[in-house]
Design a protein around this motif. Structure first.
Motif, PDB file in Angstrom:
ATOM      1  N   UNK A   7     -42.448  94.762  70.033  1.00  0.00           N
ATOM      2  CA  UNK A   7     -43.502  94.195  69.198  1.00  0.00           C
ATOM      3  C   UNK A   7     -43.082  92.788  68.793  1.00  0.00           C
ATOM      4  N   UNK A   8     -43.821  91.788  69.256  1.00  0.00           N
ATOM      5  CA  UNK A   8     -43.470  90.412  68.961  1.00  0.00           C
ATOM      6  C   UNK A   8     -43.056  89.661  70.215  1.00  0.00           C
ATOM      7  N   UNK A   9     -42.493  88.458  70.052  1.00  0.00           N
ATOM      8  CA  UNK A   9     -42.144  87.621  71.207  1.00  0.00           C
ATOM      9  C   UNK A   9     -41.047  88.234  72.063  1.00  0.00           C
ATOM     10  N   UNK A  10     -41.128  87.977  73.367  1.00  0.00           N
ATOM     11  CA  UNK A  10     -40.155  88.496  74.329  1.00  0.00           C
ATOM     12  C   UNK A  10     -39.860  87.414  75.354  1.00  0.00           C
ATOM     13  N   UNK A  11     -38.570  87.158  75.603  1.00  0.00           N
ATOM     14  CA  UNK A  11     -38.158  86.246  76.672  1.00  0.00           C
ATOM     15  C   UNK A  11     -37.025  86.892  77.446  1.00  0.00           C
ATOM     16  N   UNK A  12     -36.966  86.575  78.732  1.00  0.00           N
ATOM     17  CA  UNK A  12     -35.949  87.138  79.620  1.00  0.00           C
ATOM     18  C   UNK A  12     -35.469  86.040  80.560  1.00  0.00           C
ATOM     19  N   UNK A  13     -34.148  86.027  80.864  1.00  0.00           N
ATOM     20  CA  UNK A  13     -33.554  84.976  81.679  1.00  0.00           C
ATOM     21  C   UNK A  13     -32.796  85.577  82.860  1.00  0.00           C
ATOM     22  N   UNK A  14     -32.737  84.803  83.949  1.00  0.00           N
ATOM     23  CA  UNK A  14     -31.849  85.145  85.055  1.00  0.00           C
ATOM     24  C   UNK A  14     -30.418  84.773  84.668  1.00  0.00           C
ATOM     25  N   UNK A  15     -29.457  85.291  85.418  1.00  0.00           N
ATOM     26  CA  UNK A  15     -28.062  84.991  85.101  1.00  0.00           C
ATOM     27  C   UNK A  15     -27.720  83.525  85.351  1.00  0.00           C
ATOM     28  N   UNK A  16     -28.547  82.813  86.142  1.00  0.00           N
ATOM     29  CA  UNK A  16     -28.300  81.381  86.335  1.00  0.00           C
ATOM     30  C   UNK A  16     -28.856  80.542  85.189  1.00  0.00           C
ATOM     31  N   UNK A  17     -29.454  81.203  84.187  1.00  0.00           N
ATOM     32  CA  UNK A  17     -29.951  80.509  83.006  1.00  0.00           C
ATOM     33  C   UNK A  17     -31.418  80.155  83.049  1.00  0.00           C
ATOM     34  N   UNK A  18     -32.066  80.259  84.205  1.00  0.00           N
ATOM     35  CA  UNK A  18     -33.484  79.922  84.273  1.00  0.00           C
ATOM     36  C   UNK A  18     -34.325  81.055  83.699  1.00  0.00           C
ATOM     37  N   UNK A  19     -35.482  80.692  83.173  1.00  0.00           N
ATOM     38  CA  UNK A  19     -36.331  81.682  82.529  1.00  0.00           C
ATOM     39  C   UNK A  19     -36.977  82.593  83.559  1.00  0.00           C
ATOM     40  N   UNK A  20     -36.982  83.884  83.259  1.00  0.00           N
ATOM     41  CA  UNK A  20     -37.568  84.892  84.136  1.00  0.00           C
ATOM     42  C   UNK A  20     -38.943  85.319  83.640  1.00  0.00           C
ATOM     43  N   UNK A  21     -39.040  85.616  82.341  1.00  0.00           N
ATOM     44  CA  UNK A  21     -40.283  86.125  81.768  1.00  0.00           C
ATOM     45  C   UNK A  21     -40.449  85.599  80.359  1.00  0.00           C
ATOM     46  N   UNK A  22     -41.685  85.300  79.985  1.00  0.00           N
ATOM     47  CA  UNK A  22     -41.995  84.951  78.599  1.00  0.00           C
ATOM     48  C   UNK A  22     -43.354  85.549  78.259  1.00  0.00           C
ATOM     49  N   UNK A  23     -43.389  86.323  77.170  1.00  0.00           N
ATOM     50  CA  UNK A  23     -44.639  86.952  76.770  1.00  0.00           C
ATOM     51  C   UNK A  23     -44.522  87.405  75.323  1.00  0.00           C
ATOM     52  N   UNK A  24     -45.439  88.242  74.897  1.00  0.00           N
ATOM     53  CA  UNK A  24     -45.393  88.853  73.571  1.00  0.00           C
ATOM     54  C   UNK A  24     -45.959  90.256  73.680  1.00  0.00           C
ATOM     55  N   UNK A  25     -45.525  91.119  72.756  1.00  0.00           N
ATOM     56  CA  UNK A  25     -45.982  92.504  72.723  1.00  0.00           C
ATOM     57  C   UNK A  25     -46.691  92.794  71.409  1.00  0.00           C
ATOM     58  N   UNK A  26     -47.637  93.697  71.480  1.00  0.00           N
ATOM     59  CA  UNK A  26     -48.257  94.257  70.284  1.00  0.00           C
ATOM     60  C   UNK A  26     -48.125  95.769  70.373  1.00  0.00           C
ATOM     61  N   UNK A  27     -47.159  96.321  69.627  1.00  0.00           N
ATOM     62  CA  UNK A  27     -46.888  97.761  69.630  1.00  0.00           C
ATOM     63  C   UNK A  27     -46.765  98.309  71.047  1.00  0.00           C
ATOM     64  N   UNK A  84     -47.524  96.908  73.932  1.00  0.00           N
ATOM     65  CA  UNK A  84     -48.470  96.439  74.942  1.00  0.00           C
ATOM     66  C   UNK A  84     -48.429  94.919  75.025  1.00  0.00           C
ATOM     67  N   UNK A  85     -48.563  94.410  76.261  1.00  0.00           N
ATOM     68  CA  UNK A  85     -48.627  92.964  76.424  1.00  0.00           C
ATOM     69  C   UNK A  85     -49.783  92.405  75.612  1.00  0.00           C
ATOM     70  N   UNK A  86     -49.525  91.259  74.960  1.00  0.00           N
ATOM     71  CA  UNK A  86     -50.570  90.653  74.140  1.00  0.00           C
ATOM     72  C   UNK A  86     -50.399  89.142  74.174  1.00  0.00           C
ATOM     73  N   UNK A  87     -51.349  88.443  74.788  1.00  0.00           N
ATOM     74  CA  UNK A  87     -51.249  87.000  74.936  1.00  0.00           C
ATOM     75  C   UNK A  87     -50.843  86.624  76.346  1.00  0.00           C
ATOM     76  N   UNK A  88     -50.383  85.391  76.506  1.00  0.00           N
ATOM     77  CA  UNK A  88     -50.038  84.880  77.827  1.00  0.00           C
ATOM     78  C   UNK A  88     -48.749  85.506  78.335  1.00  0.00           C
ATOM     79  N   UNK A  89     -48.796  86.036  79.545  1.00  0.00           N
ATOM     80  CA  UNK A  89     -47.608  86.526  80.241  1.00  0.00           C
ATOM     81  C   UNK A  89     -47.281  85.524  81.337  1.00  0.00           C
TER      82      UNK A  89
END
Length: 552
Positions: free
Chosen positions: A311-331, A333-338
């Protein structure tokens, strides 16, 4: 790091690996891990509540004072009868919670700076009473519950759900003793009033319980070190791959952040939790910020939990430091831009979600070679005028992402087409998950494509005997491209089969459950897709996806 943001959409986003669910070795902590652990919140509930939290300070006493309330939905109001300090409920009193103006419950207990702390009693409108303890506004630890129907519960509860060890008494005289998970029987013994018994282990009814309790009994109110093997089972320091530093304020109740480390001393995970089980990691309850790190100390993911769901903001990175995923959850469930990217920072998937549903059904995805797909995830309800149908022994009804055909005429062929591909699309595809309750040999169901009218269309069908056929009609004349042919790719009739076709370079490629079964030279008359069914029965279509492909 380059971040590419597109005002586009994506589909079938893989669930990010949640940082929760791991239990954890003690050695020398690196400077990196020490500094990171010191930056974590020091309690399960910070007084500065994040905007996305469902815990909110609500006005009480005619709006003059504040108190924190869990699950503070827009229709919830509260009133306080008790002492106030610095504009917040403070001390013992009574807090009444209303939903749409009607009393839901009354809490008789203590507040500290507007947050529930210590012992309290909640009396619900239906007469249910819970005597419980609160920490940081959260209900945790042993409770006693009684209902006017005669049901009783004594044991652990987390945020109004049965969690951990407890005993539930039924008015019939039956009772369950054991471990609960999210209000459900998990591992324990159910005794009937006639003396009969049945057993549960990890949520499944079994002949007998074979799991053994570890007997772990950590010291309270002081930091302890716990050791885990590579599969996160408790072990000795000698055999550990990970270790955990944790302080328990009460049995199973952590105090402050929990920190997991690789055996090298590098921080692996830092998270908040309301409940940590000594034997079953799957029933831990995570709460608040959760960060996961690589063996080199690089951040891999940052997320937030509310009552053990993302619930709330979520970010995920590869081991090389580059961003893999950015989104937000609401209980959960995805909510907003993925948004997601490949490890070379090139774009991968993009979608706009609302409560777990792709808004307008549109999405954009890319492969590593730069092939771009503008796609559509069919929302049958919003397009029900195109899909719903009732006539001539055929009834079609729609839900959000599924369609049901109920055909009573055994000799009826029913075709429904709605999706048209872009006129300039050089390549396109369509797929769907399809199931049928029953069928006779020779009856088929599947995808329709190149549809002009009932006399000019093509069909890709499967049958009950694990065979498929591809047929085409031109001016009413039937042409069999592939007669009924067996394929090991087809699952049983009552199982879901994924059918897909690609049009590319004047060929159509046909797949069943991801396996190519045919490839045919083809020049389309119409860029369209839908469904065809032949024969009586109930047919279910789910997750209908169409894509137009272009090079970036």
């Amino acid at each position: 790091m380059k971040i590419l943001i597109l005002s586009a959409y994506i589909l079938l986003v893989p669930m990010a690996a949640a940082a929760a669910g791991n239990d954890v070795f003690s050695g020398n902590q690196s400077e990196q891990s020490q500094s990171q652990s010191q930056s974590q919140p020091q309690s399960g509930m910070s007084k500065a509540l994040p905007a996305w939290s469902l815990d909110k300070f609500l006005p009480c006493n005619a709006g003059k004072d504040l108190a924190m309330e869990q699950y503070a939905y827009s229709n919830v109001t509260i009133s306080w009868s008790g002492p106030v300090k610095n504009g917040k409920a403070h001390g013992r009193g009574k807090m009444t919670r209303y939903a749409d103006g009607k009393v839901e419950n009354v809490y008789d207990g203590y507040y500290v700076d507007g947050i529930r702390e210590g012992q309290g009693r909640i009396t619900y409108a239906d007469g249910t009473i819970i005597n419980a303890s609160f920490s940081g506004g959260k209900m945790t630890g042993d409770v006693s519950l009684s209902k006017p129907t005669g049901e009783k519960y004594n044991g652990n509860m987390v945020n109004y759900r049965y969690y951990g060890k407890g005993t539930y008494y039924f008015p019939t005289g039956d009772k369950y003793e054991g471990v609960f998970r999210n209000g459900q029987f998990y591992t324990g013994k159910y005794t009937f009033n006639n003396g009969g018994v049945k057993y549960y282990q990890r949520g499944t009814e079994v002949e007998k319980i074979t799991d053994k309790e570890s007997g772990y009994n950590p010291k309270l109110n002081e930091e302890v070190t716990e050791y885990f093997d590579g599969d996160w089972n408790r072990t000795t320091r000698k055999n550990a791959e990970y270790y955990r530093l944790i302080t328990y304020s009460a049995p199973n109740i952590p105090k402050g952040p929990v920190r997991d480390y690789y055996k090298s001393g590098v921080l692996q995970n830092s998270f908040g939790a309301l409940y940590i089980d000594y034997d079953y990691t799957s029933i831990n309850v995570y709460e608040g910020e959760n960060k996961v790190y690589s063996k080199d100390g690089d951040l891999l993911s940052s997320s937030y939990f509310y009552n053990h769901v993302l619930h709330g903001p979520f970010v995920e990175y590869y081991e090389n430091g580059s961003m893999k995923t950015r989104t937000a959850y609401n209980l959960g469930k995805y909510n907003g831009l993925y948004e997601s990217w490949y490890d070379d920072e090139s774009p991968k998937f993009f979608a706009e979600y609302k409560d777990g549903i792709i808004e307008d059904g549109h999405f954009t995805e890319f492969d590593r070679n730069g092939l771009r797909a503008e796609g559509f995830f069919e929302q049958f309800v919003s397009e029900k005028n195109s899909w719903a149908y009732s006539n001539e022994g055929v009834h079609a009804s729609a839900s959000y992402n599924s369609l049901m055909f109920n055909v009573s005429n055994p000799d009826k062929t029913y075709t429904r087409v709605s999706k048209m591909f872009a006129a300039d699309a050089k390549s396109y595809s369509a797929e769907a998950n399809i199931r049928k309750d029953y069928a006779r040999p020779g009856q088929g169901y599947g995808l329709c494509f190149d549809y002009v009218d009932a006399s000019n269309c093509s069909m890709f069908l499967i049958g009950s005997d694990k065979r498929f056929t591809i047929i085409s009609y031109k001016k009413g004349n039937r042409e069999v491209w592939i007669d009924w042919k067996s394929s090991s790719a087809i699952k049983d009739i009552n199982e879901v089969n994924n059918l897909k076709f690609f049009y590319i370079s004047n060929q159509v490629v046909f797949q069943i459950n991801g396996i190519e079964v045919a490839r045919i030279n083809f020049t389309p008359l119409s860029k369209s897709a839908g469904f065809s069914v032949y024969g009586a029965g109930q047919h279910f279509v789910k997750d209908f996806i169409t894509k137009d492909y272009t090079l970036r």
